[in-house]
Design a protein around this motif. Structure first.
Motif, PDB file in Angstrom:
ATOM      1  N   SER A 110      52.696 -65.644  70.032  1.00  0.00           N
ATOM      2  CA  SER A 110      52.963 -65.830  71.471  1.00  0.00           C
ATOM      3  C   SER A 110      54.459 -65.988  71.713  1.00  0.00           C
ATOM      4  CB  SER A 110      52.192 -67.032  72.020  1.00  0.00           C
ATOM      5  OG  SER A 110      52.798 -68.225  71.597  1.00  0.00           O
ATOM      6  N   VAL A 111      55.144 -66.713  70.794  1.00  0.00           N
ATOM      7  CA  VAL A 111      56.602 -66.886  70.942  1.00  0.00           C
ATOM      8  C   VAL A 111      57.291 -65.545  70.716  1.00  0.00           C
ATOM      9  CG1 VAL A 111      58.626 -68.093  70.057  1.00  0.00           C
ATOM     10  CG2 VAL A 111      56.439 -69.244  70.064  1.00  0.00           C
ATOM     11  N   TRP A 112      56.910 -64.900  69.627  1.00  0.00           N
ATOM     12  CA  TRP A 112      57.552 -63.637  69.256  1.00  0.00           C
ATOM     13  C   TRP A 112      57.423 -62.596  70.376  1.00  0.00           C
ATOM     14  CZ3 TRP A 112      60.500 -61.855  65.256  1.00  0.00           C
ATOM     15  CH2 TRP A 112      60.660 -60.471  65.150  1.00  0.00           C
ATOM     16  N   LEU A 113      56.203 -62.461  70.905  1.00  0.00           N
ATOM     17  CA  LEU A 113      55.953 -61.399  71.887  1.00  0.00           C
ATOM     18  C   LEU A 113      56.533 -61.715  73.258  1.00  0.00           C
ATOM     19  CD1 LEU A 113      52.275 -60.535  70.902  1.00  0.00           C
ATOM     20  CD2 LEU A 113      54.311 -59.194  70.388  1.00  0.00           C
ATOM     21  N   SER A 114      56.717 -63.000  73.561  1.00  0.00           N
ATOM     22  CA  SER A 114      57.207 -63.322  74.912  1.00  0.00           C
ATOM     23  C   SER A 114      58.723 -63.415  74.974  1.00  0.00           C
ATOM     24  CB  SER A 114      56.595 -64.626  75.393  1.00  0.00           C
ATOM     25  OG  SER A 114      57.024 -65.658  74.555  1.00  0.00           O
ATOM     26  N   LYS A 115      59.371 -63.653  73.829  1.00  0.00           N
ATOM     27  CA  LYS A 115      60.838 -63.785  73.844  1.00  0.00           C
ATOM     28  C   LYS A 115      61.485 -62.484  73.364  1.00  0.00           C
ATOM     29  CE  LYS A 115      60.643 -68.409  74.449  1.00  0.00           C
ATOM     30  NZ  LYS A 115      61.178 -69.129  75.591  1.00  0.00           N
ATOM     31  N   GLU A 116      61.000 -61.371  73.883  1.00  0.00           N
ATOM     32  CA  GLU A 116      61.382 -60.053  73.372  1.00  0.00           C
ATOM     33  C   GLU A 116      62.895 -59.832  73.400  1.00  0.00           C
ATOM     34  OE1 GLU A 116      59.445 -55.785  74.053  1.00  0.00           O
ATOM     35  OE2 GLU A 116      60.545 -56.484  75.801  1.00  0.00           O
ATOM     36  N   LYS A 117      63.534 -60.187  74.530  1.00  0.00           N
ATOM     37  CA  LYS A 117      64.974 -59.882  74.669  1.00  0.00           C
ATOM     38  C   LYS A 117      65.787 -60.525  73.560  1.00  0.00           C
ATOM     39  CE  LYS A 117      65.860 -58.171  79.119  1.00  0.00           C
ATOM     40  NZ  LYS A 117      65.108 -58.477  80.284  1.00  0.00           N
ATOM     41  N   ASP A 118      65.506 -61.827  73.271  1.00  0.00           N
ATOM     42  CA  ASP A 118      66.266 -62.540  72.228  1.00  0.00           C
ATOM     43  C   ASP A 118      65.986 -61.926  70.856  1.00  0.00           C
ATOM     44  OD1 ASP A 118      67.244 -64.577  74.047  1.00  0.00           O
ATOM     45  OD2 ASP A 118      65.157 -65.218  74.158  1.00  0.00           O
ATOM     46  N   ILE A 119      64.733 -61.508  70.643  1.00  0.00           N
ATOM     47  CA  ILE A 119      64.320 -61.029  69.326  1.00  0.00           C
ATOM     48  C   ILE A 119      64.951 -59.673  69.016  1.00  0.00           C
ATOM     49  CG2 ILE A 119      62.278 -59.987  68.231  1.00  0.00           C
ATOM     50  CD1 ILE A 119      60.896 -62.657  69.392  1.00  0.00           C
ATOM     51  N   LEU A 120      65.027 -58.793  70.029  1.00  0.00           N
ATOM     52  CA  LEU A 120      65.559 -57.442  69.782  1.00  0.00           C
ATOM     53  C   LEU A 120      67.071 -57.453  69.531  1.00  0.00           C
ATOM     54  CD1 LEU A 120      63.590 -55.289  72.395  1.00  0.00           C
ATOM     55  CD2 LEU A 120      63.138 -55.533  69.970  1.00  0.00           C
ATOM     56  N   HIS A 121      67.748 -58.549  69.882  1.00  0.00           N
ATOM     57  CA  HIS A 121      69.201 -58.594  69.710  1.00  0.00           C
ATOM     58  C   HIS A 121      69.623 -58.984  68.307  1.00  0.00           C
ATOM     59  CE1 HIS A 121      70.543 -57.386  73.587  1.00  0.00           C
ATOM     60  NE2 HIS A 121      69.751 -58.254  74.205  1.00  0.00           N
ATOM     61  N   GLY A 122      68.727 -59.595  67.532  1.00  0.00           N
ATOM     62  CA  GLY A 122      69.124 -60.017  66.178  1.00  0.00           C
ATOM     63  C   GLY A 122      68.142 -59.525  65.136  1.00  0.00           C
ATOM     64  N   GLN A 175      47.388 -56.374  73.266  1.00  0.00           N
ATOM     65  CA  GLN A 175      47.378 -56.949  74.625  1.00  0.00           C
ATOM     66  C   GLN A 175      48.777 -57.175  75.180  1.00  0.00           C
ATOM     67  OE1 GLN A 175      44.988 -60.415  74.008  1.00  0.00           O
ATOM     68  NE2 GLN A 175      43.058 -59.319  74.285  1.00  0.00           N
ATOM     69  N   SER A 176      49.796 -57.179  74.303  1.00  0.00           N
ATOM     70  CA  SER A 176      51.147 -57.531  74.754  1.00  0.00           C
ATOM     71  C   SER A 176      51.770 -56.425  75.589  1.00  0.00           C
ATOM     72  CB  SER A 176      52.030 -57.812  73.546  1.00  0.00           C
ATOM     73  OG  SER A 176      53.359 -58.013  73.989  1.00  0.00           O
ATOM     74  N   GLU A 177      52.485 -56.847  76.652  1.00  0.00           N
ATOM     75  CA  GLU A 177      53.193 -55.873  77.493  1.00  0.00           C
ATOM     76  C   GLU A 177      54.634 -55.701  77.049  1.00  0.00           C
ATOM     77  OE1 GLU A 177      52.695 -57.127  81.521  1.00  0.00           O
ATOM     78  OE2 GLU A 177      50.600 -56.521  81.591  1.00  0.00           O
ATOM     79  N   ASN A 178      55.068 -56.523  76.084  1.00  0.00           N
ATOM     80  CA  ASN A 178      56.423 -56.388  75.543  1.00  0.00           C
ATOM     81  C   ASN A 178      56.346 -55.485  74.317  1.00  0.00           C
ATOM     82  OD1 ASN A 178      57.520 -58.076  77.491  1.00  0.00           O
ATOM     83  ND2 ASN A 178      56.952 -59.890  76.342  1.00  0.00           N
ATOM     84  N   ASN A 179      56.441 -54.188  74.552  1.00  0.00           N
ATOM     85  CA  ASN A 179      56.131 -53.211  73.503  1.00  0.00           C
ATOM     86  C   ASN A 179      57.112 -53.211  72.350  1.00  0.00           C
ATOM     87  OD1 ASN A 179      53.778 -51.848  74.776  1.00  0.00           O
ATOM     88  ND2 ASN A 179      55.270 -51.575  76.408  1.00  0.00           N
ATOM     89  N   GLY A 180      58.400 -53.539  72.639  1.00  0.00           N
ATOM     90  CA  GLY A 180      59.391 -53.564  71.563  1.00  0.00           C
ATOM     91  C   GLY A 180      59.039 -54.622  70.536  1.00  0.00           C
ATOM     92  N   ALA A 181      58.796 -55.839  71.019  1.00  0.00           N
ATOM     93  CA  ALA A 181      58.451 -56.952  70.119  1.00  0.00           C
ATOM     94  C   ALA A 181      57.127 -56.680  69.425  1.00  0.00           C
ATOM     95  CB  ALA A 181      58.371 -58.250  70.918  1.00  0.00           C
ATOM     96  N   ALA A 182      56.175 -56.087  70.160  1.00  0.00           N
ATOM     97  CA  ALA A 182      54.857 -55.814  69.577  1.00  0.00           C
ATOM     98  C   ALA A 182      54.967 -54.804  68.442  1.00  0.00           C
ATOM     99  CB  ALA A 182      53.921 -55.291  70.657  1.00  0.00           C
ATOM    100  N   LEU A 183      55.801 -53.766  68.647  1.00  0.00           N
ATOM    101  CA  LEU A 183      55.964 -52.744  67.602  1.00  0.00           C
ATOM    102  C   LEU A 183      56.574 -53.358  66.344  1.00  0.00           C
ATOM    103  CD1 LEU A 183      55.786 -49.769  66.782  1.00  0.00           C
ATOM    104  CD2 LEU A 183      58.017 -49.402  67.816  1.00  0.00           C
ATOM    105  N   LEU A 184      57.600 -54.205  66.529  1.00  0.00           N
ATOM    106  CA  LEU A 184      58.230 -54.843  65.357  1.00  0.00           C
ATOM    107  C   LEU A 184      57.247 -55.741  64.624  1.00  0.00           C
ATOM    108  CD1 LEU A 184      61.835 -55.822  66.486  1.00  0.00           C
ATOM    109  CD2 LEU A 184      61.191 -54.278  64.660  1.00  0.00           C
ATOM    110  N   SER A 185      56.484 -56.551  65.392  1.00  0.00           N
ATOM    111  CA  SER A 185      55.543 -57.479  64.734  1.00  0.00           C
ATOM    112  C   SER A 185      54.445 -56.699  64.017  1.00  0.00           C
ATOM    113  CB  SER A 185      54.944 -58.453  65.747  1.00  0.00           C
ATOM    114  OG  SER A 185      54.216 -57.754  66.713  1.00  0.00           O
ATOM    115  N   ALA A 186      54.067 -55.522  64.566  1.00  0.00           N
ATOM    116  CA  ALA A 186      53.047 -54.702  63.899  1.00  0.00           C
ATOM    117  C   ALA A 186      53.600 -54.150  62.582  1.00  0.00           C
ATOM    118  CB  ALA A 186      52.620 -53.565  64.817  1.00  0.00           C
TER     119      ALA A 186
END
Length: 1386
Positions: A780-792, A835-846
């Motif tokens: 839930s943290v990973w998928l919702s904080k997409e902007k911070d996660i994609l920067h690092g 189910q996540s709408e933050n596709n960038g974070a979802a793709l990385l976590s997958a």
């Protein structure tokens, strides 16, 4: 644990009920705006009523108006006080009546604005109830009747509405306002209806009361036996049901058994209560006998049973009546005998005057002769409370029949002891008060656990006690009070407004007995407050312990300590050491475990106390409880303390880990990351590219709350989010934001490598969290904080580490899991990504999930493999598993979704000043789940929505598809010219993204499918906003771009049937009615759009039908398209796709579409050129008119054969009018060239109008050549000779044309020679042959539209005439003479 006023229902539309019942208020409201005008007009006639004060100097004119306004506001709010209101105790019906009208409200469950389910009263029935002239409703009751079915014993079956009228009638209705039964029991007005239902006696000594309904008249009271009433109403209802089902049956319902007492020795009566049957004690029996019969009076051995009635009014203020019960009731068959022998006891008889189920004539005759009314049995007042100046207003009996509350005209409320006939208490200052009762039964669990010795019976806890509270509503003060009876204090008060109504039914469900009432009981509200201002219905909750609130009560002391504790925690300044000690002391002083728990909850919910203080207080309380003697300890409270303590300690431990900062690791290289994710260089580069595109385009602003600091969570929130049970810790059902905050508190710093993931997981699992819950929080943290996660990139390694740790825990991946089955652990993670709408974070976590799965699969396989082949030389290999395959499918879906999302976020910068607001609203975010549930056309539909928002041209979509080779690129320039609005760079990036999307979705985004969806999206939006005419134009453009004729045909037909035909028929009938192009106001009224939008709409209709006909022809030689889906999206579910729907459409009937198309062209011409005196439908015969707007796939009777000459003449007239208007528009556009009105110039060029008109002539069976000739003549008439020369080529009969043009030439010369009157002209005229002069003088140049034509141009025209005029023509010589004249002039 104090009194509470709880809203349980609201009104859906109380205002409409008010307007219906109080029509004077509605008129007043409506007339408020017009009031000023009326008064000014009516001044002369009504001068006496004028405000004289306004004439005085300085007189304030507005004061009376303001007073009136406030008076009307009060009247509008207090309307409910003038109505008769009744509520069913089971809350399934409310009746509000006034004069003759009534409204029945029924409750319905609705979603409130906050999204929660709530009950609302909606109008179930409304109408007039009066049967006789002038009668009004004076009292109502809603009585729920018990069900007789076995499955629902004790529950209400239906509710009967009883209404008393001023005419003396009592009528019974169903919930739908159907009259069941009407009784005339007395000829005076009905004052009050009261009801008593069965209640189980609380003690063996209490007399069991029968059910009854009592009706009060000014000098009599009638009581109807409950059982008899119940049976009669059921019979009547069944009768109505039968009558409605099978026509008109007339079966007499059973008669009612009733008693009627004439109340004597009382001046006036306004209200009453029937106490029921009472048996005197021997002492009371002797006392009563002595009072009545004196010293020698004899008494019977068994005390007689009597029915007691109490009335309020004047002289006496309260009267007590006792009616002796007969030793046995006479049966119904003996009624006549009983009446004949004039029994002195009560009269039992069957009610006369049954109404219902009769023909109108019968009903009228019955109403004319009123039913016979039985005389009353006299009943004298036994004694009363004499008070000559006091007048009683209302009396209300308590639930246990021992007390009654009475209101009077002095603003007092009196409490009567019913058995002794004494006033035992009085409250002052309650003018117009409304009263009711609440009876509360003690909950045995609430008793203090330490002291059990007060029990009245030998058992450990004894029977439940009952407390009664009196509720008084004082409307003058707008206050609702709750008093403990008999001599208790006020236990609650609420400010509620001055216009409410307090409703106290005082009964429950009718038709129950000692057996059925023991079963399941529905919730019944004893008392309700209706607030018409806020439109809510509230009930009062009173805790039982408030009845015990004397000085010795432990409960009262506890409540006092809780209040003291609350005040202490709210203090402005907190001295922590002092406060901690005081709080401990207070909580230990509280005796009741339930109150102790309440106090501890309030302490833990306090934000200002630090964690250390909370832990100390909870620990102290827990130690104290443990040290108590075994039996007295409340296990529930002890467990509660232990659980809270555990959570407090967990919060402390997590905080400690988060505070210890770890040394930051090196930022991983691309190579390291690729290895970690098990990707080759090419795949990793592609992933980077996709995420980079996504980051650039995803610029949507996300909301951040100031208090949401990542990785910080207040203790109060932490405790609210979690709950402990034995050794496990569970997360409660939370909103997404709260869930993410909890996850951030545990894992935010771990994901950034700032604290130890291993320690955190260890602490959380040992506290009782399951690995599944931790995985859910982490994701839930990973998928919702997409902007911070994609920067690092650091975070990817941390997620990998955390996931590996959690997966290795004992209960994570099931030990029995093998590579051929799906693990629930990985399935949980995949579901979160889907189910996540933050596709960038979802793709990385997958990718991380896939990598960890492969790692675990490999290690399991290695163990097995190493046992089989020890020391053998083998190549490196990868173990296969079902989970790995699922991961690969998900990765493909997420990548597709990411590419699509990136495309939908891309924007084109427009230079257009005004963009419709609907095109600026942002698109929603996509998720794999949404795409899987969106049906086969879901992907194309989402792209179509984006195309609509960006308003891209259809050519651009085609270009994105073709962009395979660089050779095509020069086309972008031409597109830019066409668009003229987008910037080059933005367009380039959009083409790149489009191309990428087409590659990913070769089937879902196939060009025909995409154009079909774009076409549909535009037409749907146009239907919402018909003013935006260019939406429909764009829709037609996309329709024309569809290559496959079958798809094109289906979409066009669906557009016609769904959106076009209804508006087109409205436009046609409007234009036919006004006989010309209608004005803007009429277009908006009838068609729902402006006149300019309607013109464009008619043009689009014509284009649509043209496209439909072309598609129908093309479809014969074309195969049906094959609709495929990409492999990754084969499992898509949902509605049928648009293209599939289009292919299911039937074929059109071509002649009918052609016929309809002719009408559209006619209408478009009329609107386009603003023609007058044209009725479009008059151009068609009756068959033709009937065929319009019918289903285009149906075969209709169309006009055929010879056309009526009169009709042909009308058609010819219309076409010539149309051509004249066209030439006029062409002429004016030439004159205005270069002027600001250039819009007009382009408007004629939208289609080839001359050719269209000739085509129209052919379809309307008008001579085409005559139309062409008229066009040529009009062009020369307006001086457009160059166009005329081109148009002559189309004409067949040139001889007739030449003779027409000859006249035109003559008119031009006549103007030049005769009307300009120049000297040269006169001389020339003298030299011309006399025949020519005579001919020229006969010409009338006034018909010419353009006289300023150069003579050289006219010379060319004469040449044309000579060319086409045969030598043997009668006018040939004139034409030859004209040549000479023109030469001489030039």
């Amino acid at each position: 644990m104090a009194c509470a006023l709880v809203p349980f229902c609201s009104f859906q539309d109380l205002e409409s009920a008010r307007d219906f019942l109080c029509s004077h208020l509605r008129q007043g409201g409506a007339g408020a705006t017009g009031g000023v005008k009326e008064s000014s007009c009516g001044k002369a006639a009504n001068w006496e009523d004028d405000d004289w004060g306004a004439w005085e100097e300085g007189g304030d004119v507005q004061e009376p108006e303001e007073e009136e306004e406030s008076a009307s506001k009060i009247q509008a709010s207090s309307w409910l006080q003038d109505c008769v209101v009744s509520l069913s105790p089971t809350n399934d019906l409310m009746v509000i009546a006034r004069e003759q009208k009534a409204v029945f409200f029924v409750p319905k469950w609705k979603h409130s604005e906050k999204g929660k389910e709530e009950m609302q009263y909606a109008v179930g029935w409304s109408g007039s109830l009066n049967v006789e002239e002038g009668e009004c409703v004076s009292s109502t009751l809603c009585i729920p009747l018990a069900s007789q079915k076995r499955s629902s014993t004790g529950r209400p079956d239906w509710t009967c509405i009883v209404v008393g009228f001023t005419s003396g009638y009592v009528r019974f209705y169903t919930e739908n306002g159907v009259l069941l039964l009407a009784q005339l029991l007395n000829e005076d007005p009905v004052l009050q209806l009261k009801c008593r239902t069965y209640d189980i006696p609380r003690h063996p000594g209490v007399t069991e009361q029968n059910e009854e309904m009592s009706i009060l008249y000014p000098s009599a009271v009638v009581t109807i036996d409950g059982f008899s009433l119940f049976q009669s109403l059921r019979a009547c209802r069944n009768q109505v049901a039968r009558a409605t089902a099978s026509g008109n049956e007339n079966v007499q319902p059973p008669p009612l058994t009733y008693k009627k007492w004439g109340l004597q020795d009382v001046d006036t009566i306004v209200d009453h209560v029937s106490i029921g049957i009472m048996t005197l004690s021997p002492f009371d029996q002797m006392k009563t006998a002595s009072n009545i019969g004196g010293y020698h009076a004899a008494i019977k051995n068994s005390p007689p049973a009597m029915s007691q009635y109490i009335t309020v009014g004047s002289n006496p203020f309260a009267g007590f009546f006792y009616a002796l019960e007969g030793s046995s009731q006479p049966l119904l068959s003996h009624v006549a005998l009983a009446v004949a022998s004039k029994l002195t006891s009560a009269l039992f008889n069957a009610a006369s005057g049954w109404l219902g189920w009769k023909h109108k004539q019968e009903e009228e005759s019955i109403q004319k002769q009123k039913p016979k009314v039985e005389p009353a049995t006299p009943l004298a007042v036994r004694f009363g409370i004499p008070d000559s100046r006091r007048h009683g207003e209302r009396i209300c009996l308590s639930p246990c029949n021992s007390l009654a509350a009475v209101t009077d005209d002095f603003g007092r409320v009196l409490l009567l002891d019913v058995a002794r006939g004494l006033a035992i208490r009085m409250w002052k200052g309650y003018r117009d008060a409304q009263v009711g009762w609440i009876q509360i039964v003690e909950d045995l669990h609430e008793r203090e656990s330490e002291k059990m010795d007060f029990s009245p019976v030998g058992s450990s806890q004894g029977p439940s006690r009952v407390a009664q509270f009196l509720v008084i509503y004082a409307p003058r003060r707008g206050i609702l009070e709750v008093w403990s009876t008999q001599q208790g204090p006020r236990v609650g008060a609420f400010n509620v407004g001055k216009h409410c109504r307090l409703l106290y039914p005082g009964y429950k469900i009718m038709g129950l007995n000692s057996i059925t009432s023991k079963g399941w009981q529905p919730q019944t509200y004893q008392i309700c407050l209706v607030d018409p201002v806020s439109g809510t219905v509230k009930t009062v909750h009173v805790p039982f312990h408030l009845a015990l609130s004397d000085k010795k009560s432990e409960r009262a002391k506890d409540m006092h300590l809780v209040k003291k504790l609350a005040a202490l925690l709210k203090a402005k300044t907190l001295n922590l050491d002092v406060i901690e000690a005081e709080v401990k002391e207070l909580i230990l002083d509280i005796k009741y475990p339930a109150t102790k728990k309440q106090a501890l909850e309030s302490i833990l919910a306090n934000v200002r106390l630090p964690l250390s203080s909370l832990t100390t207080i909870t620990q102290t309380l827990m130690d104290t409880l443990r040290n108590q003697e075994g039996e007295c300890v409340d296990e529930g409270l002890l467990l509660f303390c232990a659980n809270k303590l555990k959570l407090l300690q967990l919060h402390e431990s997590v905080n400690k880990i988060n505070c210890v900062s770890m040394p930051l690791e090196m930022v991983p290289s691309d190579n390291d990351l690729a290895k970690l994710l098990r990707l080759d260089e090419k795949a990793f580069t592609r992933l980077q590219m996709l995420l980079e595109n996504y980051k650039v385009q995803d610029t949507q602003l996300s909301v951040h709350f100031a208090e949401d600091k990542d990785g910080v969570l207040p203790v109060k929130t932490f405790l609210e989010h979690l709950e402990c049970e034995k050794d496990t810790v569970d997360v409660k059902k939370l909103e997404e934001r709260e869930y993410v905050a909890l996850g951030s508190f545990f894992f935010w710093k771990c994901l950034h490598g700032k604290s130890s993931t291993e320690e955190m997981c260890h602490i959380l699992v040992s506290a009782g969290f399951s690995p599944q819950q931790l995985l859910s929080l982490l994701l839930s943290v990973w998928l919702s904080k997409e902007k911070d996660i994609l920067h690092g990139t650091q975070t990817i390694c941390c997620l990998h580490a955390a996931l590996s740790l959690l997966s290795k825990m004992t209960t994570a991946v099931d030990e029995s899991w093998d590579s051929q089955s799906v693990s629930p652990w990985w399935q949980q993670m995949r579901t979160a990504c889907v189910q996540s709408e933050n596709n960038g974070a979802a793709l990385l976590s997958a990718h991380v999930g896939h990598s960890v799965t492969a790692q675990i699969t490999d290690s399991i396989a290695e163990k097995k493999f190493s046992q089989i082949t020890l020391g053998a030389d083998t190549d490196p290999w990868e173990a296969l598993s079902l989970d790995t395959e699922y991961w690969k499918l998900l990765l493909k879906q997420l990548e597709d979704c990411l590419i699509l999302q990136t495309l939908l976020h891309s924007k084109v910068s427009k230079k257009r000043s005004q963009v419709p607001s609907v095109q600026t609203e942002p698109l929603g975010k996509l998720s794999v789940k949404k795409l899987l549930q969106g049906g086969k056309g879901g992907i194309a539909d989402s792209v179509a929505k984006w195309v609509f928002k960006q308003d891209l041209s259809p050519l651009l979509l085609r270009l994105g598809w073709k962009k395979e080779s660089e050779e095509e690129l020069p086309e972008t320039g031409s597109i830019l010219v066409v668009e003229g609005e987008e910037d080059q760079a933005g367009l380039e990036s959009i083409l790149e993204l489009l191309h990428l999307a087409y590659q990913q979705f070769p089937c879902s985004l196939e060009l025909d499918v995409l154009h079909a969806h774009c076409c549909w999206e535009y037409v749907v939006q146009w239907n919402k906003y018909p003013e935006e005419a260019h939406f429909l134009t764009r829709s037609i453009d996309h329709l024309r771009c569809i290559d496959n004729a079958h798809v094109q045909h289906g979409i066009a037909l669906m557009m016609w049937n769904t959106f076009i035909v209804k508006r087109l028929s409205a436009a046609t009938y409007l234009m036919d009615k006004v006989g010309k192009a209608p004005k803007d106001r009429l277009c908006r009224r009838d068609v729902g759009m402006s006149d300019s939008a309607m013109t464009s709409f008619l043009g689009c209709c014509s284009d649509l039908l043209q496209t439909l006909m072309e598609a129908d022809i093309r479809s014969d030689e074309m195969q049906l398209p094959v609709l495929d889906t990409e492999d990754a999206w084969a499992s898509v579910e949902g509605q049928i796709s648009l293209v599939e729907l289009a292919l299911e459409q039937k074929h059109i009937h071509y002649p009918l579409v052609e016929h309809q198309s002719v009408l559209c062209t006619v209408l478009y011409g009329i609107m386009k050129f603003s023609l007058k005196s044209v009725k479009p439908l008059s151009l068609f015969d009756s068959k033709g008119k009937n065929a319009f707007f019918k289903d285009l796939t149906s075969i209709q009777l169309l006009p055929s054969g010879e056309v009526d000459p009169a009709l042909l003449s009308l058609r010819h007239q219309f076409l010539t009018k149309l051509l004249t208007a066209l030439v006029q528009a062409q002429s004016s556009s030439r004159k205005n060239k270069g002027s600001p009105e250039e819009a007009v110039i382009l408007s004629v060029k939208d289609r080839d109008w001359p050719a269209l008109t000739v085509d129209l002539a052919q379809r309307l069976q008008v001579n085409e050549d005559a139309i062409r000739r008229h066009y040529v003549c009009e062009l020369y008439n307006y001086g457009l000779d160059h166009l005329g020369e081109e148009a002559i080529l189309q004409v067949h009969d040139k001889e007739v044309l030449a003779s027409q043009l000859l006249v035109l030439t003559g008119q031009r010369l006549a103007y030049a020679l005769l009307h300009t009157q120049t000297k040269e002209g006169m001389e020339l005229l003298a030299r011309l042959p006399p025949t020519l002069c005579t001919w020229l003088k006969a010409m009338d140049p006034q018909d010419l539209q353009n006289v300023e034509v150069p003579i050289a141009t006219t010379a060319k025209l004469v040449d044309k005439v000579i060319e086409h005029l045969p030598e043997n023509h009668g006018q040939y010589s004139v034409a030859l003479n004209l040549i000479e004249a023109v030469e001489a002039m030039s």
